[in-house]
Write a protein that holds these residues in place. Structure first.
Motif, PDB file in Angstrom:
ATOM      1  N   ILE A 183      27.518  34.953 -30.847  1.00  0.00           N
ATOM      2  CA  ILE A 183      28.219  36.229 -30.993  1.00  0.00           C
ATOM      3  C   ILE A 183      27.219  37.363 -31.158  1.00  0.00           C
ATOM      4  CG2 ILE A 183      29.779  37.560 -32.456  1.00  0.00           C
ATOM      5  CD1 ILE A 183      31.271  34.960 -33.059  1.00  0.00           C
ATOM      6  N   ILE A 184      26.217  37.157 -32.013  1.00  0.00           N
ATOM      7  CA  ILE A 184      25.210  38.205 -32.245  1.00  0.00           C
ATOM      8  C   ILE A 184      24.430  38.493 -30.969  1.00  0.00           C
ATOM      9  CG2 ILE A 184      23.134  38.827 -33.538  1.00  0.00           C
ATOM     10  CD1 ILE A 184      24.174  37.132 -35.857  1.00  0.00           C
ATOM     11  N   MET A 185      24.008  37.439 -30.261  1.00  0.00           N
ATOM     12  CA  MET A 185      23.255  37.630 -29.021  1.00  0.00           C
ATOM     13  C   MET A 185      24.083  38.419 -28.006  1.00  0.00           C
ATOM     14  SD  MET A 185      20.135  36.433 -28.985  1.00  0.00           S
ATOM     15  CE  MET A 185      19.663  35.934 -27.334  1.00  0.00           C
ATOM     16  N   SER A 186      25.359  38.127 -27.933  1.00  0.00           N
ATOM     17  CA  SER A 186      26.236  38.825 -26.982  1.00  0.00           C
ATOM     18  C   SER A 186      26.436  40.277 -27.396  1.00  0.00           C
ATOM     19  CB  SER A 186      27.581  38.113 -26.885  1.00  0.00           C
ATOM     20  OG  SER A 186      27.413  36.788 -26.412  1.00  0.00           O
ATOM     21  N   VAL A 187      26.625  40.505 -28.683  1.00  0.00           N
ATOM     22  CA  VAL A 187      26.824  41.863 -29.182  1.00  0.00           C
ATOM     23  C   VAL A 187      25.591  42.726 -28.911  1.00  0.00           C
ATOM     24  CG1 VAL A 187      27.035  43.234 -31.296  1.00  0.00           C
ATOM     25  CG2 VAL A 187      28.532  41.277 -30.945  1.00  0.00           C
ATOM     26  N   LEU A 188      24.409  42.160 -29.103  1.00  0.00           N
ATOM     27  CA  LEU A 188      23.165  42.917 -28.935  1.00  0.00           C
ATOM     28  C   LEU A 188      22.850  43.236 -27.474  1.00  0.00           C
ATOM     29  CD1 LEU A 188      20.866  41.137 -31.563  1.00  0.00           C
ATOM     30  CD2 LEU A 188      21.937  43.393 -31.738  1.00  0.00           C
ATOM     31  N   GLN A 189      23.600  42.674 -26.556  1.00  0.00           N
ATOM     32  CA  GLN A 189      23.412  42.990 -25.133  1.00  0.00           C
ATOM     33  C   GLN A 189      24.407  44.034 -24.650  1.00  0.00           C
ATOM     34  OE1 GLN A 189      23.395  39.321 -22.828  1.00  0.00           O
ATOM     35  NE2 GLN A 189      22.247  38.283 -24.420  1.00  0.00           N
ATOM     36  N   MET A 190      25.173  44.600 -25.591  1.00  0.00           N
ATOM     37  CA  MET A 190      26.208  45.579 -25.244  1.00  0.00           C
ATOM     38  C   MET A 190      25.901  46.912 -25.918  1.00  0.00           C
ATOM     39  SD  MET A 190      29.393  42.927 -25.734  1.00  0.00           S
ATOM     40  CE  MET A 190      30.679  43.980 -25.090  1.00  0.00           C
ATOM     41  N   PRO A 191      26.514  48.024 -25.466  1.00  0.00           N
ATOM     42  CA  PRO A 191      26.308  49.327 -26.111  1.00  0.00           C
ATOM     43  C   PRO A 191      26.782  49.289 -27.566  1.00  0.00           C
ATOM     44  CG  PRO A 191      27.426  49.566 -23.992  1.00  0.00           C
ATOM     45  CD  PRO A 191      27.420  48.109 -24.308  1.00  0.00           C
ATOM     46  N   LEU A 192      25.886  49.638 -28.507  1.00  0.00           N
ATOM     47  CA  LEU A 192      26.192  49.451 -29.925  1.00  0.00           C
ATOM     48  C   LEU A 192      26.188  50.772 -30.687  1.00  0.00           C
ATOM     49  CD1 LEU A 192      24.022  46.312 -30.755  1.00  0.00           C
ATOM     50  CD2 LEU A 192      26.411  46.391 -30.152  1.00  0.00           C
ATOM     51  N   ASN A 193      26.879  50.760 -31.834  1.00  0.00           N
ATOM     52  CA  ASN A 193      26.774  51.868 -32.785  1.00  0.00           C
ATOM     53  C   ASN A 193      25.982  51.402 -34.005  1.00  0.00           C
ATOM     54  OD1 ASN A 193      28.572  50.368 -34.494  1.00  0.00           O
ATOM     55  ND2 ASN A 193      30.307  51.200 -33.344  1.00  0.00           N
ATOM     56  N   ALA A 194      25.667  52.326 -34.894  1.00  0.00           N
ATOM     57  CA  ALA A 194      24.818  52.026 -36.048  1.00  0.00           C
ATOM     58  C   ALA A 194      25.453  50.978 -36.969  1.00  0.00           C
ATOM     59  CB  ALA A 194      24.529  53.307 -36.827  1.00  0.00           C
ATOM     60  N   ASP A 195      26.781  51.053 -37.128  1.00  0.00           N
ATOM     61  CA  ASP A 195      27.458  50.106 -38.022  1.00  0.00           C
ATOM     62  C   ASP A 195      27.333  48.664 -37.514  1.00  0.00           C
ATOM     63  OD1 ASP A 195      28.238  52.171 -39.625  1.00  0.00           O
ATOM     64  OD2 ASP A 195      30.230  52.386 -38.728  1.00  0.00           O
ATOM     65  N   LEU A 196      27.496  48.482 -36.218  1.00  0.00           N
ATOM     66  CA  LEU A 196      27.383  47.140 -35.649  1.00  0.00           C
ATOM     67  C   LEU A 196      25.944  46.621 -35.736  1.00  0.00           C
ATOM     68  CD1 LEU A 196      29.563  46.608 -32.446  1.00  0.00           C
ATOM     69  CD2 LEU A 196      29.237  45.040 -34.347  1.00  0.00           C
ATOM     70  N   LEU A 197      24.972  47.504 -35.532  1.00  0.00           N
ATOM     71  CA  LEU A 197      23.569  47.102 -35.654  1.00  0.00           C
ATOM     72  C   LEU A 197      23.261  46.654 -37.073  1.00  0.00           C
ATOM     73  CD1 LEU A 197      21.541  49.673 -33.525  1.00  0.00           C
ATOM     74  CD2 LEU A 197      21.512  47.191 -33.301  1.00  0.00           C
ATOM     75  N   THR A 198      23.782  47.394 -38.030  1.00  0.00           N
ATOM     76  CA  THR A 198      23.577  47.019 -39.434  1.00  0.00           C
ATOM     77  C   THR A 198      24.231  45.680 -39.734  1.00  0.00           C
ATOM     78  OG1 THR A 198      23.519  49.354 -40.062  1.00  0.00           O
ATOM     79  CG2 THR A 198      23.932  47.746 -41.816  1.00  0.00           C
TER      80      THR A 198
END
Length: 465
Positions: A256-271
């Motif tokens: 899930i994390i690997m997939s999320v990090l390959q998509m356009p993110l906001n600061a909250d999701l990065l945190t």
């Protein structure tokens, strides 16, 4: 024996088994192919199943006996007995060929809505195989397969998901209309709305979860509107991981994390991703090497999105450089090179010599040296700094400096001398003079000095200057 009359079912079963063994041992068994096909009509389930297995193993794709089988298979597919249907569908996947592909289409499509989930599942698998062998045979193929994603039974969903996984990689746009359906299935799995039979180590259908996450990531990463919807679901899913007790939970969270990090993110999701990576690094459900390897892969992906978060994992990376595992050391060095600042290059340079000494694979050594050279060039605050650090790199990795790397450095020096002026030229002279006086002059530096003297010797002035 196959010519004997009045053989019992057990004897027929043994003959079929012996034929399979003979084929496995390399003997020619074509004499028995007709007998195998005839045995499909046997009413005994044990014999029928063995006959189907033998037919799938022995008959070539272009064998004429596959045509002779059509009638027997059609009868079993239409048989009122569930077991007959299952036996026929099980082996039909391996028996479908260009000779008989269209003969079973109507019956396969008919069984897509069978009342028994096991029959529907096997019918969908046959449909996929049929379309692969004879593309275009199935009318509205994807629409038919989409019915499998809407099926109330999870086994049917699992049967069709691999096809959509491949489709998402090859043609993401074709899966965009199915994103709400994929999200719905993922949500039902995480909410445990399917039977507990599909749970593994208390995680509901983990491998299907991972596949669905990959599909959603591949399909929506280049579409901001869809990715926003998917990221909201992923954020909710990530927030649900409060503790990691099994390696299966780590696997799902990792994907899930690997997939999320390959998509356009906001600061909250990065945190949130950073918090979950830290959770993995501290979990006790994996052995230390595996835990570090998983964490480093996530950290590397995180740095590629936001390099400013590198400080949070510096101690972990430095510890990994001292690991006894070569893969961990390589991944740690690669990750650190991706985000190192000019002030950290000297620290990494000190670690380079022990790393190269312990690393056994020359290809990995070369990758790190080339990456190091690129980092020095990109992070260089001044031409003198660039020349000094590159010469240090050459000295520590002399045998790994290939002609391409050396020629690239030579071109850089030529440009520096031509465009930066006499003051920089004097500084480079001083740096090169320092290295030319060293007793253990490496081969690459010797070649560089030879080129330099030949190229710019006429600018040095009188001898002794």
């Amino acid at each position: 024996e196959i010519q004997r009359q009045s053989l019992s079912d057990l004897q027929i079963w043994e003959i079929l088994l012996r034929v399979i063994y003979a084929e496995m041992l390399g003997h020619n068994t074509q004499f028995a192919h007709c007998y195998v096909v005839n045995s499909l009509q046997n009413s005994n389930y044990k014999v029928k199943r063995m006959a189907y297995n033998a037919a799938g193993l022995l008959l070539e794709k272009d064998s004429p006996f596959r045509i002779l089988m059509i009638s027997s298979v059609q009868k079993d597919l239409e048989n009122s007995c569930l077991y007959n249907k299952i036996i026929a569908l099980n082996c039909l996947v391996s028996l479908i060929s260009g000779f008989n592909s269209s003969a079973f289409l109507v019956q396969i499509v008919k069984h897509l809505v069978n009342s028994q989930p096991v029959v529907r599942k096997k019918a969908f698998l046959c449909l996929i195989q049929l379309e692969e062998i004879a593309p275009g045979t199935v009318t509205n193929f994807r629409e038919e397969l989409t019915k499998g994603l809407r099926d109330p039974d999870l086994s049917v969903i699992m049967a069709v998901t691999p096809y959509f996984s491949k489709l998402a990689k090859d043609s993401p746009d074709d899966c965009k209309s199915l994103v709400p359906l994929f999200l719905s299935v993922l949500e039902k799995i995480l909410q445990r709305k399917f039977p507990a039979d599909y749970e593994y180590e208390n995680q509901p259908a983990p491998w299907l979860c991972i596949t669905l996450v990959k599909i959603l990531s591949s399909t929506t990463r280049h579409d901001r509107e869809l990715s926003a919807t998917v990221l909201t679901a992923f954020q909710s899913t990530l927030s649900g991981f409060f503790a990691l007790t099994t390696d299966v939970e780590v696997s799902v969270l990792f994907q899930i994390i690997m997939s999320v990090l390959q998509m356009p993110l906001n600061a909250d999701l990065l945190t949130l991703c950073t918090e979950k990576i830290t959770m993995i690094s501290r979990s006790g459900c994996l052995r230390v090497p595996e835990r570090l390897f998983v964490t480093l892969r996530l950290v590397k992906q995180l740095f590629s999105v936001d390099g400013s978060r590198s400080e949070e994992f510096q101690s972990l990376l430095l510890d990994s450089l001292d690991s006894s595992d070569e893969s961990l050391r390589f991944l740690a060095m690669e990750t650190m090179l991706a985000t190192v600042a000019p002030s950290g290059v000297d620290v990494l340079m000190q670690r380079l010599a022990p790393f190269l000494q312990l690393e056994s694979e020359r290809s990995r050594k070369s990758i790190i040296v080339q990456s190091f050279a690129k980092v020095i060039e990109l992070r260089a605050p001044s031409p003198t700094w660039f020349v000094q650090r590159t010469l240090q790199l050459f000295r520590q990795s002399d045998t790994l400096v290939d002609s391409e790397l050396l020629n690239g450095f030579i071109d850089s020096i030529r440009e520096i001398v031509e465009f930066e002026g006499a003051e920089i030229f004097a500084q480079i002279n001083e740096v090169l003079s320092e290295y030319s006086n060293k007793e253990n002059l490496c081969e690459s530096t010797a070649k560089l000095l030879g080129w330099y003297l030949g190229e710019f010797g006429h600018l040095f002035g009188e001898a002794g200057d």
